[in-house]
Design an enzyme around this catalytic site. Structure first.
Site, short mmCIF file in Angstrom:
data_model
loop_
_atom_site.label_atom_id
_atom_site.label_comp_id
_atom_site.label_asym_id
_atom_site.label_seq_id
_atom_site.Cartn_x
_atom_site.Cartn_y
_atom_site.Cartn_z
N ASN A 10 0.87 -1.18 0.00
CA ASN A 10 0.00 0.00 0.00
C ASN A 10 0.91 1.23 0.00
O ASN A 10 1.51 1.55 1.02
CB ASN A 10 -0.89 -0.02 1.25
CG ASN A 10 -1.67 1.27 1.41
OD1 ASN A 10 -1.84 2.02 0.45
ND2 ASN A 10 -2.15 1.53 2.62
N TRP A 11 0.96 1.89 -1.14
CA TRP A 11 1.87 3.03 -1.27
C TRP A 11 1.32 4.31 -0.66
O TRP A 11 2.00 5.35 -0.65
CB TRP A 11 2.18 3.30 -2.75
CG TRP A 11 3.17 2.36 -3.34
CD1 TRP A 11 3.77 1.28 -2.75
CD2 TRP A 11 3.70 2.43 -4.67
NE1 TRP A 11 4.62 0.67 -3.63
CE2 TRP A 11 4.60 1.36 -4.82
CE3 TRP A 11 3.49 3.30 -5.75
CZ2 TRP A 11 5.31 1.13 -6.01
CZ3 TRP A 11 4.17 3.07 -6.93
CH2 TRP A 11 5.07 2.00 -7.05
N LYS A 12 0.07 4.27 -0.22
CA LYS A 12 -0.57 5.47 0.35
C LYS A 12 -0.38 6.65 -0.61
O LYS A 12 -0.37 6.45 -1.83
CB LYS A 12 -0.01 5.78 1.73
CG LYS A 12 0.04 4.54 2.63
CD LYS A 12 0.33 4.87 4.05
CE LYS A 12 0.57 3.58 4.83
NZ LYS A 12 0.15 3.65 6.19
N HIS A 96 -9.46 0.97 4.84
CA HIS A 96 -8.16 1.12 5.49
C HIS A 96 -8.31 2.05 6.70
O HIS A 96 -9.12 2.98 6.68
CB HIS A 96 -7.15 1.71 4.49
CG HIS A 96 -5.75 1.72 5.02
ND1 HIS A 96 -5.29 2.72 5.85
CD2 HIS A 96 -4.73 0.84 4.87
CE1 HIS A 96 -4.03 2.45 6.17
NE2 HIS A 96 -3.67 1.32 5.60
N GLU A 98 -6.69 4.48 7.72
CA GLU A 98 -6.57 5.92 7.44
C GLU A 98 -7.86 6.45 6.82
O GLU A 98 -8.24 7.61 7.05
CB GLU A 98 -5.34 6.17 6.53
CG GLU A 98 -4.05 6.03 7.34
CD GLU A 98 -2.86 5.49 6.57
OE1 GLU A 98 -2.84 5.55 5.33
OE2 GLU A 98 -1.92 4.99 7.23
N GLU A 168 -5.36 -5.11 10.64
CA GLU A 168 -4.37 -4.06 10.82
C GLU A 168 -4.67 -3.29 12.11
O GLU A 168 -5.49 -2.37 12.12
CB GLU A 168 -4.41 -3.08 9.65
CG GLU A 168 -4.10 -3.73 8.31
CD GLU A 168 -3.55 -2.72 7.31
OE1 GLU A 168 -2.43 -2.92 6.86
OE2 GLU A 168 -4.23 -1.72 7.02
N GLY A 174 2.22 2.27 10.65
CA GLY A 174 3.11 3.41 10.46
C GLY A 174 3.80 3.86 11.74
O GLY A 174 4.40 4.92 11.78
N SER A 214 3.43 -2.15 10.38
CA SER A 214 4.88 -2.15 10.53
C SER A 214 5.55 -3.48 10.15
O SER A 214 6.49 -3.92 10.81
CB SER A 214 5.26 -1.71 11.95
OG SER A 214 4.76 -0.40 12.19
N GLY A 235 2.78 -0.98 4.25
CA GLY A 235 2.85 0.44 3.90
C GLY A 235 4.29 0.88 3.73
O GLY A 235 4.92 0.66 2.68
N GLY A 236 4.84 1.49 4.77
CA GLY A 236 6.17 2.11 4.71
C GLY A 236 7.25 1.25 4.06
O GLY A 236 8.00 1.73 3.21
C1 PEP Z 1 -0.75 0.05 5.82
O1 PEP Z 1 -0.67 1.11 5.24
O2 PEP Z 1 -1.69 -0.71 5.57
C2 PEP Z 1 0.30 -0.31 6.78
C3 PEP Z 1 0.18 -1.43 7.43
O3 PEP Z 1 1.34 0.60 6.95
P1 PEP Z 1 2.76 0.29 7.66
O4 PEP Z 1 3.28 -0.99 7.03
O5 PEP Z 1 3.60 1.49 7.31
O6 PEP Z 1 2.51 0.14 9.11
#
Ligand code: PEP
Length: 253
Positions: A10-12, A96, A98, A168, A174, A214, A235-236
């Site tokens: 997930n590149w956000k 998600h 966010e 999640e 994040g 994470s 994500g990150g």
């Molecule tokens: C996400 O965006 O779904 C996520 C899990 O982010 P991260 O891996 O940065 O915690």
């Protein structure tokens, strides 16, 4: 039973078109020949169409990060499922954290999006997860059950076969703070049991449940070894091709 692993990025709201292009050319080289798992990239909207073209004929698939439930209309700023299908997108992340917490999406809206995505032939990845406050007050199971029953309300058994669920925990997204292995396995088990109550045992057994929060090259192998974990939503650590490729090749870490 063997569920096929799914590693999803997930590149956000990151990356321009040219950054996406250089990522894709590096990434394809790093994951070439890996065909025993599904690999998915979810870029921002301006990259979607070009990414579909670049990945055409490869084993890497494209997902959107969000979708609206109507096909068209006066909904400024929204993108419809018809539009995603039209450009060749096959999957979409829905609900998600966010979207839930920054954009105030509730379970009812998420449910409409789920139904609409399925009726347009998109594979929806339903994201659920508790906040830190909910975990600390012992409400995790209740929250997951509520998000599942509301988010999946009205889905038929055959629809339930088309979905993916991502667990999640909000406090792990994040933040660099990963849930413990026990917390992850327990939450995934609760999700599978709840799906069994809502649908059938074989549907629950076949359901892919991803962990997100994470995930990094250093922890993915252990997370993927858990009984009820079938993949990761990242994500990150998905923003660099080398790092996400290491996550895709999780056994080698
Ligand atoms: C996400 O965006 O779904 C996520 C899990 O982010 P991260 O891996 O940065 O915690």
């Amino acid at each position: 039973m063997m569920r096929r692993p799914l590693l999803a990025a997930n590149w956000k709201m990151y990356k321009t078109l040219s950054e996406m292009e250089s990522y894709v050319s590096a990434f394809l080289g790093l994951v070439s020949g890996i065909t025993d798992r599904d690999i998915m990239l979810a870029p921002n909207y301006t990259c979607l169409g070009d990414m579909v073209s670049l990945l055409d004929g490869t084993h890497v698939v494209v997902a959107a990060q969000n979708v609206f439930y109507e096909e068209e209309g006066a909904f400024t700023g929204e993108i419809s499922p018809l539009m995603l299908v039209d450009i060749g997108v096959g999957s979409v992340i829905i609900g998600h954290s966010e979207r839930r917490h920054i954009f105030h999406e509730d379970d009812e809206l998420i449910n409409r999006k789920m139904k609409s995505a399925i009726s347009h032939g998109l594979c929806p990845i339903l994201c659920i997860g508790e906040t830190l406050e909910e975990r600390e007050s012992g409400e995790t199971t209740k929250v997951l059950a509520r998000q599942l029953s509301r988010g999946l309300k009205g889905l038929r058994e055959r629809d339930m076969k088309e979905i993916v669920v991502a667990y999640e925990p909000v406090w792990a997204i994040g933040t660099g703070r990963t849930a413990t292995m026990d917390q992850i396995q327990e939450a995934h088990r609760v999700i599978r049991e709840r799906i069994q109550d809502m649908a059938r045992e074989d549907i629950a057994e076949n359901l892919r449940i991803l962990y997100g929060g994470s995930v990094k090259p250093v922890n993915v192998k252990e997370i993927m070894s858990l009984e009820d974990v079938d993949g990761a939503l990242v994500g990150g650590a998905s923003l660099e091709p080398e790092s996400f490729a290491q996550i895709v090749r999780f056994e080698e870490n």
